[in-house]
Design a protein around this motif. Structure first.
Motif, PDB file in Angstrom:
ATOM      1  N   MET A   1      68.531  19.383  -4.851  1.00 22.19           N
ATOM      2  CA  MET A   1      68.834  18.481  -5.932  1.00 22.19           C
ATOM      3  C   MET A   1      67.681  17.489  -6.077  1.00 22.19           C
ATOM      4  O   MET A   1      67.118  17.032  -5.105  1.00 22.19           O
ATOM      5  CB  MET A   1      70.155  17.765  -5.637  1.00 22.19           C
ATOM      6  CG  MET A   1      70.646  16.916  -6.767  1.00 22.19           C
ATOM      7  SD  MET A   1      72.203  16.105  -6.450  1.00 22.19           S
ATOM      8  CE  MET A   1      73.324  17.425  -6.774  1.00 22.19           C
ATOM      9  N   HIS A   2      67.355  17.177  -7.290  1.00 26.18           N
ATOM     10  CA  HIS A   2      66.244  16.267  -7.583  1.00 26.18           C
ATOM     11  C   HIS A   2      66.777  14.860  -7.837  1.00 26.18           C
ATOM     12  O   HIS A   2      67.845  14.674  -8.414  1.00 26.18           O
ATOM     13  CB  HIS A   2      65.474  16.740  -8.814  1.00 26.18           C
ATOM     14  CG  HIS A   2      64.873  18.085  -8.647  1.00 26.18           C
ATOM     15  ND1 HIS A   2      63.725  18.291  -7.937  1.00 26.18           N
ATOM     16  CD2 HIS A   2      65.262  19.302  -9.086  1.00 26.18           C
ATOM     17  CE1 HIS A   2      63.429  19.574  -7.952  1.00 26.18           C
ATOM     18  NE2 HIS A   2      64.354  20.211  -8.642  1.00 26.18           N
ATOM     19  N   ALA A   3      65.996  13.877  -7.419  1.00 28.53           N
ATOM     20  CA  ALA A   3      66.362  12.474  -7.629  1.00 28.53           C
ATOM     21  C   ALA A   3      65.111  11.676  -7.945  1.00 28.53           C
ATOM     22  O   ALA A   3      63.996  12.085  -7.634  1.00 28.53           O
ATOM     23  CB  ALA A   3      67.053  11.910  -6.404  1.00 28.53           C
ATOM     24  N   ARG A   4      65.323  10.532  -8.573  1.00 32.60           N
ATOM     25  CA  ARG A   4      64.231   9.635  -8.933  1.00 32.60           C
ATOM     26  C   ARG A   4      64.459   8.316  -8.218  1.00 32.60           C
ATOM     27  O   ARG A   4      65.553   7.757  -8.250  1.00 32.60           O
ATOM     28  CB  ARG A   4      64.214   9.428 -10.441  1.00 32.60           C
ATOM     29  CG  ARG A   4      63.095   8.586 -10.934  1.00 32.60           C
ATOM     30  CD  ARG A   4      63.061   8.580 -12.439  1.00 32.60           C
ATOM     31  NE  ARG A   4      64.401   8.592 -13.004  1.00 32.60           N
ATOM     32  CZ  ARG A   4      64.798   7.802 -13.988  1.00 32.60           C
ATOM     33  NH1 ARG A   4      63.972   6.970 -14.526  1.00 32.60           N
ATOM     34  NH2 ARG A   4      66.027   7.870 -14.446  1.00 32.60           N
ATOM     35  N   LEU A   5      63.435   7.809  -7.559  1.00 40.76           N
ATOM     36  CA  LEU A   5      63.509   6.547  -6.818  1.00 40.76           C
ATOM     37  C   LEU A   5      62.554   5.562  -7.458  1.00 40.76           C
ATOM     38  O   LEU A   5      61.378   5.854  -7.631  1.00 40.76           O
ATOM     39  CB  LEU A   5      63.134   6.781  -5.349  1.00 40.76           C
ATOM     40  CG  LEU A   5      63.133   5.568  -4.445  1.00 40.76           C
ATOM     41  CD1 LEU A   5      64.533   5.010  -4.278  1.00 40.76           C
ATOM     42  CD2 LEU A   5      62.541   5.922  -3.099  1.00 40.76           C
ATOM     43  N   TYR A   6      63.084   4.401  -7.834  1.00 44.04           N
ATOM     44  CA  TYR A   6      62.238   3.395  -8.455  1.00 44.04           C
ATOM     45  C   TYR A   6      62.750   2.010  -8.098  1.00 44.04           C
ATOM     46  O   TYR A   6      63.868   1.832  -7.662  1.00 44.04           O
ATOM     47  CB  TYR A   6      62.184   3.568  -9.977  1.00 44.04           C
ATOM     48  CG  TYR A   6      63.503   3.416 -10.686  1.00 44.04           C
ATOM     49  CD1 TYR A   6      63.886   2.205 -11.237  1.00 44.04           C
ATOM     50  CD2 TYR A   6      64.375   4.490 -10.809  1.00 44.04           C
ATOM     51  CE1 TYR A   6      65.083   2.058 -11.891  1.00 44.04           C
ATOM     52  CE2 TYR A   6      65.576   4.363 -11.451  1.00 44.04           C
ATOM     53  CZ  TYR A   6      65.928   3.155 -12.001  1.00 44.04           C
ATOM     54  OH  TYR A   6      67.132   3.013 -12.646  1.00 44.04           O
ATOM     55  N   GLN A   7      61.881   1.031  -8.296  1.00 43.37           N
ATOM     56  CA  GLN A   7      62.218  -0.354  -8.037  1.00 43.37           C
ATOM     57  C   GLN A   7      62.657  -0.985  -9.360  1.00 43.37           C
ATOM     58  O   GLN A   7      62.039  -0.761 -10.405  1.00 43.37           O
ATOM     59  CB  GLN A   7      61.019  -1.106  -7.476  1.00 43.37           C
ATOM     60  CG  GLN A   7      61.364  -2.351  -6.753  1.00 43.37           C
ATOM     61  CD  GLN A   7      60.163  -2.892  -5.988  1.00 43.37           C
ATOM     62  OE1 GLN A   7      59.034  -2.473  -6.209  1.00 43.37           O
ATOM     63  NE2 GLN A   7      60.412  -3.802  -5.091  1.00 43.37           N
ATOM     64  N   ARG A   8      63.736  -1.752  -9.303  1.00 45.53           N
ATOM     65  CA  ARG A   8      64.289  -2.336 -10.525  1.00 45.53           C
ATOM     66  C   ARG A   8      63.280  -3.325 -11.123  1.00 45.53           C
ATOM     67  O   ARG A   8      62.828  -4.242 -10.454  1.00 45.53           O
ATOM     68  CB  ARG A   8      65.583  -3.047 -10.198  1.00 45.53           C
ATOM     69  CG  ARG A   8      66.294  -3.598 -11.417  1.00 45.53           C
ATOM     70  CD  ARG A   8      67.468  -4.456 -11.038  1.00 45.53           C
ATOM     71  NE  ARG A   8      68.469  -3.785 -10.268  1.00 45.53           N
ATOM     72  CZ  ARG A   8      69.584  -3.258 -10.758  1.00 45.53           C
ATOM     73  NH1 ARG A   8      69.809  -3.323 -12.039  1.00 45.53           N
ATOM     74  NH2 ARG A   8      70.453  -2.682  -9.967  1.00 45.53           N
TER      75      ARG A   8
END
Length: 92
Positions: A1-8
C-alpha cells in the motif's frame, strides 16, 4: 500500500503556526471512484483514504510505515521566506 508523508504547512489565512511541526501520513487511493447507480454520487470502497494519521516526528511516522509494510513518499516543505518590511516602507 502506498502512503504520502508530509509536514503540515502553515495555514495561509492565519498568522499562527500551531500544529505546523507535526507529520501527516495519508494513504494513496488504490482504486478509482465510481458512480452509485441509485444516487449518482461518486464513491469507492477504499476506506483507508479517509484516514489521516498524525505523528510528532518524521522518525515515528517512518517507524509506523515500516511496521505496517507501507511504501512512503516523503513530501518536504519549501523554505520559509520572510519579507521583512517596516510600515514606513509603504510611504517611500
Amino acid at each position: 500500500m502506498h502512503a504520502r508523508l508530509y509536514q503540515r504547512p502553515k495555514h495561509a489565512m492565519q498568522s499562527g503556526r500551531a500544529r505546523t511541526g507535526e507529520w501527516l501520513l495519508e494513504f494513496e487511493r488504490d482504486d478509482r471512484m465510481r458512480a452509485d447507480a441509485l444516487t449518482g454520487w461518486s464513491g469507492s470502497g477504499f476506506t483507508a483514504g479517509q484516514l489521516q494519521l498524525r505523528f510528532a516526528t518524521q522518525e515515528a511516522a517512518l517507524a509506523y510505515a515500516a511496521a505496517n509494510d507501507l511504501e512512503v513518499e516523503i513530501v518536504t516543505l519549501g523554505p520559509r521566506v520572510l519579507k521583512i518590511q517596516a510600515y514606513a516602507d509603504n510611504f517611500r
